[in-house]
Design a protein around this motif. Structure first.
Motif, short mmCIF file in Angstrom:
data_model
loop_
_atom_site.label_atom_id
_atom_site.label_comp_id
_atom_site.label_asym_id
_atom_site.label_seq_id
_atom_site.Cartn_x
_atom_site.Cartn_y
_atom_site.Cartn_z
N HIS A 370 138.43 67.21 -37.41
CA HIS A 370 137.24 66.82 -38.17
C HIS A 370 136.75 65.44 -37.76
O HIS A 370 135.54 65.23 -37.57
N THR A 371 137.68 64.52 -37.65
CA THR A 371 137.31 63.16 -37.25
C THR A 371 136.83 63.13 -35.81
O THR A 371 135.85 62.44 -35.49
N ALA A 372 137.49 63.88 -34.96
CA ALA A 372 137.12 63.87 -33.54
C ALA A 372 135.74 64.45 -33.32
O ALA A 372 134.93 63.91 -32.56
N VAL A 373 135.43 65.55 -33.98
CA VAL A 373 134.17 66.23 -33.69
C VAL A 373 132.97 65.43 -34.20
O VAL A 373 131.91 65.42 -33.58
N ILE A 374 133.12 64.72 -35.32
CA ILE A 374 131.98 63.92 -35.80
C ILE A 374 131.69 62.78 -34.83
O ILE A 374 130.53 62.42 -34.60
N GLN A 375 132.74 62.22 -34.23
CA GLN A 375 132.53 61.17 -33.23
C GLN A 375 131.78 61.71 -32.02
O GLN A 375 130.84 61.08 -31.52
N ASP A 376 132.16 62.90 -31.56
CA ASP A 376 131.49 63.49 -30.40
C ASP A 376 130.06 63.88 -30.73
O ASP A 376 129.15 63.67 -29.92
N VAL A 377 129.86 64.46 -31.91
CA VAL A 377 128.50 64.88 -32.30
C VAL A 377 127.57 63.69 -32.41
O VAL A 377 126.41 63.75 -32.01
N ARG A 378 128.07 62.58 -32.93
CA ARG A 378 127.22 61.38 -33.04
C ARG A 378 126.73 60.92 -31.67
O ARG A 378 125.55 60.61 -31.50
N GLU A 379 127.62 60.89 -30.70
CA GLU A 379 127.23 60.44 -29.37
C GLU A 379 126.31 61.46 -28.68
O GLU A 379 125.33 61.09 -28.03
N LEU A 380 126.62 62.73 -28.85
CA LEU A 380 125.78 63.76 -28.23
C LEU A 380 124.40 63.81 -28.87
O LEU A 380 123.40 64.10 -28.21
N THR A 381 124.35 63.50 -30.16
CA THR A 381 123.05 63.46 -30.85
C THR A 381 122.16 62.38 -30.25
O THR A 381 120.95 62.58 -30.08
N LYS A 382 122.75 61.25 -29.93
CA LYS A 382 121.97 60.18 -29.30
C LYS A 382 121.35 60.66 -27.99
O LYS A 382 120.21 60.33 -27.67
N SER A 383 122.10 61.45 -27.24
CA SER A 383 121.61 61.92 -25.95
C SER A 383 120.52 62.98 -26.13
O SER A 383 119.49 62.95 -25.45
N ILE A 384 120.73 63.91 -27.05
CA ILE A 384 119.81 65.04 -27.18
C ILE A 384 118.59 64.68 -28.01
O ILE A 384 117.44 64.87 -27.58
#
Length: 553
Positions: A370-384
């Protein structure tokens, strides 16, 4: 948590006043009449009926309350009943005469199997304005049968008056017997009134997440409540929208989503990620549901694109999904792609391919997902969404498995992330069936079977020291083809396939290649070389896919 005692009379008073209510997420009563009858006998014979479980409430309750079935709806709630609904409901309704099709009677004459006071359960039917059997309405005939209505045992002065009136009517001309019968009924009433029902009490400071954890642990129903069941009533009360209706609209628009897991669970986790929260229970309980409803079209759009993407990547269903964590993340990230230019959309697709396959092949989501995926989604959101090409999610820094790791991965039918990732690589070329030539699709994947390329029986006979149950030794083929091949050695069934159709050896080699199966070691019946060579093929595929590039054998 504190253990306490409370008399049945006090429980009933609390139900009547509305002080004790149920959280709305509780399912409704489900007990049979025989269970109600047994409960009444337990009380009459002073046998334990188990402890209740309540949550203390001060001010506004953390979950919307509803009254016990047939109890008054008013009053200020001070306790929510987490466990004991069926018992309290049965006692309340039977003593109040709340079962239209059933009445309960205490017997003067009969005993239970353990020589205790017996209770009878009588079916009631109504035709016109009459209740049948007719003798149920006649106190004299009831007393002749030795039966006394359980409703006369309800604690309180009003019931005391009703008991006297009923006995006087039942005794008819034998008024000398009134005192005898009345004393027995009073004895039974005293047993009900003073019957102790212990309970455990959670303090009012208990968080909603802790309450739900306790509730799900003590909930022993055959179909345990999901988090969606638990919160849906509260959400509908809060935002005026039916989550079930919203979910039905999502299923109608994106029917393929259900192939990847429980849609309710997917939606709740996606909603959390879309609000920049970890997709776990505490975050779901704290969601802004007005925002969820407002952004519902984006969530549906993201689900539609995510399913299309998964199918294009040959991730066809949840049974072969290496790890569930990526599904809500993909829906969230695709929800931000609306309105992107074709070039930006192509960038997003490449980025999400890289993300998804790294989720499959790396250990990023093996723990603290849960903690890992929110970190990844935040960064990927910036890109997309924001077009920030410099953002790098942590998952991109995780090491890929070695060739040795690939060679040791187990059987993909089991819930093994790496084994299933390897299996998905074997689908990238269409995984054409070795006999009928049909490619694998979302429509037929559930009919495919897990086939040992080097059959287990053949390897045992050849005294191979390498296990047959390896992901690299697996291919998905139809059940009919699987039965045809059975335990034949690879060289034999390759020859059989070539002879069974007019297309010859070239077609057989092509079909093997669509599974990323190298033909050379098969022709030599060399299992160790086959595992090694196929691991090289999978390594090549893994490096391409986790870099965001499509791959096909």
């Amino acid at each position: 948590m504190e253990a306490r005692n409370r008399k049945l009379n006090d429980w009933l008073t609390a139900v009547r006043s509305g002080q004790v209510k149920l959280p709305r997420f509780q399912r409704f009563e489900a007990w049979s009449y025989s269970q109600v009858q047994s409960l009444l006998e337990s009380v009459l014979n002073d046998l334990p009926i188990g402890a209740m479980f309540v949550l203390e409430v001060e001010g506004n309750p953390p979950f919307h309350p509803r009254p016990i079935n047939s109890a008054p709806g008013g009053g200020k709630v001070s306790e929510l009943l987490l466990d004991g609904q069926q018992r309290i409901t049965a006692l309340w309704k039977s003593l109040q005469g709340g079962y239209p099709e059933r009445e309960f009677f205490v017997s003067f004459n009969e005993k239970t199997d353990y020589e205790g006071i017996a209770v009878h359960s009588i079916k009631v039917s109504t035709r016109g304005d009459k209740r049948y059997p007719l003798w149920l309405n006649d106190p004299v005939k009831l007393l002749e049968r030795g039966l006394v209505p359980v409703t006369l045992l309800l604690p309180g002065e009003e019931a005391n008056t009703k008991a006297l009136e009923w006995i006087q009517a039942a005794c008819g001309e034998q008024q000398a017997d009134v005192v005898k019968y009345l004393m027995k009924i009073q004895e039974w009433r005293a047993r009900f009134s003073s019957f102790n029902i212990p309970f455990l009490s959670l303090p009012k400071s208990t968080s909603p997440a802790q309450v739900l954890e306790v509730f799900t642990r003590i909930n022993t129903g055959s179909t345990p409540l999901s988090i969606f069941d638990i919160i849906t009533a509260d959400i509908e009360q809060a935002v005026g929208e039916s989550l079930h209706d919203l979910l039905e609209s999502l299923n109608g628009r994106v029917p393929g989503l259900a192939r990847y897991g429980d849609v309710q669970d997917i939606v709740l986790r996606t909603a959390a990620l879309m609000q920049d929260k970890t997709p776990d229970r505490p975050s779901i309980l704290s969601l802004d549901w007005d925002e969820v409803v407002a952004k519902w079209p984006e969530l549906v759009g993201g689900a539609e694109k995510a399913v299309e993407f998964l199918e294009a990547e040959k991730v066809l269903d949840g049974s072969r999904l290496p790890i569930f964590t990526v599904v809500p993340a993909l829906i969230t990230l695709w929800s931000y792609s609306s309105g992107l230019s074709p070039d930006r959309l192509g960038e997003a697709r490449t980025l999400l391919r890289k993300f998804m396959w790294r989720g499959f092949f790396t250990e990023r989501y093996e723990s603290s997902a849960h903690t890992a995926v929110i970190q990844d989604v935040r960064e990927l959101t910036k890109s997309i969404r924001d077009g920030n090409s410099n953002s790098t999610p942590p998952i991109f820094g995780y090491d890929l498995p070695s060739q040795e790791d690939l060679c040791e991965a187990g059987w993909p039918k089991k819930k093994d992330r790496l084994a299933r990732a390897i299996l998905l690589v074997s689908l990238q070329g269409g995984a054409t069936d070795l006999a009928d030539g049909g490619p694998i699709t979302v429509l037929n994947v559930t009919q495919r079977e897990y086939h040992h390329i080097f059959p287990d029986g053949y390897l045992k006979n050849s005294q191979s020291e390498i296990s047959a149950n390896l992901a690299l030794n697996c291919a998905l083929i139809t059940w009919k083809t699987n039965r045809t091949i059975r335990d034949k050695e690879p060289l034999v069934y390759m020859r059989d396939r070539a002879e069974a159709n007019s297309l010859g050896d070239d077609e057989t080699v092509f079909r093997l290649k669509t599974h990323a199966i190298p033909e050379g070691p098969l022709r030599k019946n060399d299992y160790p070389e086959f595992i090694l060579e196929r691991s090289r093929e999978v390594t090549s595929a893994m490096e391409a896919l986790t870099s965001g590039r499509p791959w096909s054998p």
